[in-house]
Write an enzyme that holds these catalytic residues in place. Structure first.
Site, PDB file in Angstrom:
ATOM      1  N   ASP A  15      29.356   2.209  77.740  1.00  0.00           N
ATOM      2  CA  ASP A  15      29.426   1.848  79.162  1.00  0.00           C
ATOM      3  C   ASP A  15      28.113   2.192  79.854  1.00  0.00           C
ATOM      4  O   ASP A  15      27.902   1.876  81.026  1.00  0.00           O
ATOM      5  CB  ASP A  15      30.639   2.485  79.855  1.00  0.00           C
ATOM      6  CG  ASP A  15      30.662   4.000  79.752  1.00  0.00           C
ATOM      7  OD1 ASP A  15      29.759   4.577  79.121  1.00  0.00           O
ATOM      8  OD2 ASP A  15      31.593   4.615  80.315  1.00  0.00           O
ATOM      9  N   SER A  16      27.184   2.799  79.094  1.00  0.00           N
ATOM     10  CA  SER A  16      25.808   2.993  79.594  1.00  0.00           C
ATOM     11  C   SER A  16      25.159   1.646  79.895  1.00  0.00           C
ATOM     12  O   SER A  16      24.125   1.596  80.550  1.00  0.00           O
ATOM     13  CB  SER A  16      24.971   3.765  78.571  1.00  0.00           C
ATOM     14  OG  SER A  16      25.045   3.143  77.296  1.00  0.00           O
ATOM     15  N   ASP A  75      33.158   1.244  74.277  1.00  0.00           N
ATOM     16  CA  ASP A  75      33.635   2.226  75.253  1.00  0.00           C
ATOM     17  C   ASP A  75      34.755   1.660  76.100  1.00  0.00           C
ATOM     18  O   ASP A  75      34.650   0.544  76.622  1.00  0.00           O
ATOM     19  CB  ASP A  75      32.483   2.607  76.206  1.00  0.00           C
ATOM     20  CG  ASP A  75      31.812   3.897  75.813  1.00  0.00           C
ATOM     21  OD1 ASP A  75      32.429   4.710  75.094  1.00  0.00           O
ATOM     22  OD2 ASP A  75      30.652   4.091  76.223  1.00  0.00           O
ATOM     23  N   LYS A  79      36.033   4.083  72.160  1.00  0.00           N
ATOM     24  CA  LYS A  79      35.681   5.468  72.495  1.00  0.00           C
ATOM     25  C   LYS A  79      36.178   5.759  73.907  1.00  0.00           C
ATOM     26  O   LYS A  79      36.109   4.895  74.776  1.00  0.00           O
ATOM     27  CB  LYS A  79      34.163   5.671  72.408  1.00  0.00           C
ATOM     28  CG  LYS A  79      33.715   7.072  72.834  1.00  0.00           C
ATOM     29  CD  LYS A  79      32.287   7.377  72.418  1.00  0.00           C
ATOM     30  CE  LYS A  79      31.236   6.787  73.326  1.00  0.00           C
ATOM     31  NZ  LYS A  79      31.307   7.227  74.731  1.00  0.00           N
ATOM     32  N   GLU A 126      36.535   9.208  76.932  1.00  0.00           N
ATOM     33  CA  GLU A 126      36.012  10.518  77.307  1.00  0.00           C
ATOM     34  C   GLU A 126      37.146  11.484  77.669  1.00  0.00           C
ATOM     35  O   GLU A 126      38.115  11.079  78.308  1.00  0.00           O
ATOM     36  CB  GLU A 126      35.059  10.375  78.501  1.00  0.00           C
ATOM     37  CG  GLU A 126      33.861   9.484  78.189  1.00  0.00           C
ATOM     38  CD  GLU A 126      32.870   9.381  79.338  1.00  0.00           C
ATOM     39  OE1 GLU A 126      33.069  10.058  80.376  1.00  0.00           O
ATOM     40  OE2 GLU A 126      31.892   8.625  79.195  1.00  0.00           O
ATOM     41  N   GLU A 148      28.204  15.389  73.760  1.00  0.00           N
ATOM     42  CA  GLU A 148      27.038  15.075  74.587  1.00  0.00           C
ATOM     43  C   GLU A 148      26.682  16.259  75.482  1.00  0.00           C
ATOM     44  O   GLU A 148      27.549  16.846  76.140  1.00  0.00           O
ATOM     45  CB  GLU A 148      27.331  13.837  75.455  1.00  0.00           C
ATOM     46  CG  GLU A 148      26.168  13.512  76.401  1.00  0.00           C
ATOM     47  CD  GLU A 148      26.263  12.134  77.051  1.00  0.00           C
ATOM     48  OE1 GLU A 148      27.203  11.369  76.759  1.00  0.00           O
ATOM     49  OE2 GLU A 148      25.348  11.823  77.847  1.00  0.00           O
TER      50      GLU A 148
END
Ligand code: KIV
Length: 275
Positions: free
Chosen positions: A42-43, A81, A110, A112, A179
């Protein structure tokens, strides 16, 4: 083609290499370079779409970029993501949104967060969708963390990261990204869970490393110009791009481009009749 079980089995052996990819040419280049995993991160919000953080990216955006990466048919495992709010509202939403990413070409998703995501991870695994966890500096918690800050520095905070990692492992994640945490904490996590850890700003003891395509290749600029200290830059594509476009502009302005050999011509008889 790299599979989820193969990635899972790499625990403690040859380091896993993951890089982000957001489009077909980027995915093809990284795949030809031999990476193990491509992360449609999602970066993309910051690297490609010009947003200040990852919170602006939608499931539709992620489907669009995942499909572009998948069309490159990479051998590397495509992980996409789940964006912010796509798995926070309910397990049903999480499974349905993850399913859209899988149908777009992702072979794993993925998300978080640690212990509070266990129910969602279990629901996804139950729906046969492999899940990669993401702990430490989790960019979707940007506001809650008060900015992009290294996490797990105090005793309690470090223990929380370790407990979260154990919970994700037990819930069925096949790997976890660590991270922005101290090297010592990442080493402890790596030594205390059964699944591979993939670090970014988490030191050298992880089972693999991930970096953002634009950071590795020096293709930032604008608001996305300052790379964190854990980034090692292996190329300067931005300078090469500016140089290339400036040379093109100069050639157009001086009429050096296009040349005769770069132009199409009429057959001589047609030209004569026409002119
Ligand atoms: O979106 C992303 O690029 C990521 C990596 C930083 C791990 O989540």
């Amino acid at each position: 083609m790299t599979t989820v079980p193969e990635v899972r089995a790499r625990k403690g052996s040859a380091p896993l290499v993951m890089v982000t990819a957001y489009d077909s040419p980027g995915a093809r280049a990284a795949d030809e370079a031999g990476v193990d995993l491509l992360l449609v991160g999602d970066s993309v919000a910051m690297t490609v779409l010009g947003y200040p953080d990852t919170l602006h990216v939608t499931v539709e955006d992620m489907v669009h970029h995942t499909a572009a990466v998948a069309r490159a048919k990479p051998a590397a495992l495509i992980v996409a993501d789940l964006p912010w709010l796509s798995y926070h509202t309910s397990r049903r939403d999480a499974v349905s949104n993850a399913g859209r990413l899988v149908r777009a070409g992702a072979r794993a998703v993925k998300l978080e967060g640690g212990r509070k995501r266990v129910a969602v991870v279990e629901a996804l695994v139950d729906a046969e969708i492999p899940v990669m966890g993401h702990l430490g500096l989790t960019p979707q918690s940007f506001h809650a963390m008060g900015g992009f800050k290294v996490q797990g520095k105090g005793l309690d905070a470090a223990r929380q990261v370790i407990d979260d990692a154990k919970a994700l492992d037990a819930a069925g994640c096949f790997a976890v990204v660590l991270e922005g945490i101290p090297t010592e904490v990442a080493r402890l996590v790596t030594d205390n869970i059964e699944i591979p850890t993939i670090g970014i700003g988490a030191g050298p003891s992880c089972d693999g490393q991930v970096l953002v395509w634009h950071d590795v290749l020096g293709f930032g600029g604008g608001d996305y110009a300052v790379a964190p200290k854990f980034v090692r830059r292996y190329a300067d594509l931005r300078s090469a791009a500016i140089e290339g476009i400036a040379a093109y502009a100069a050639d157009v302005r001086s009429r050096a481009f296009p040349s005769d050999s770069e132009s199409y011509h009429l057959r001589p008889d047609v030209a004569e009749a026409l002119l």
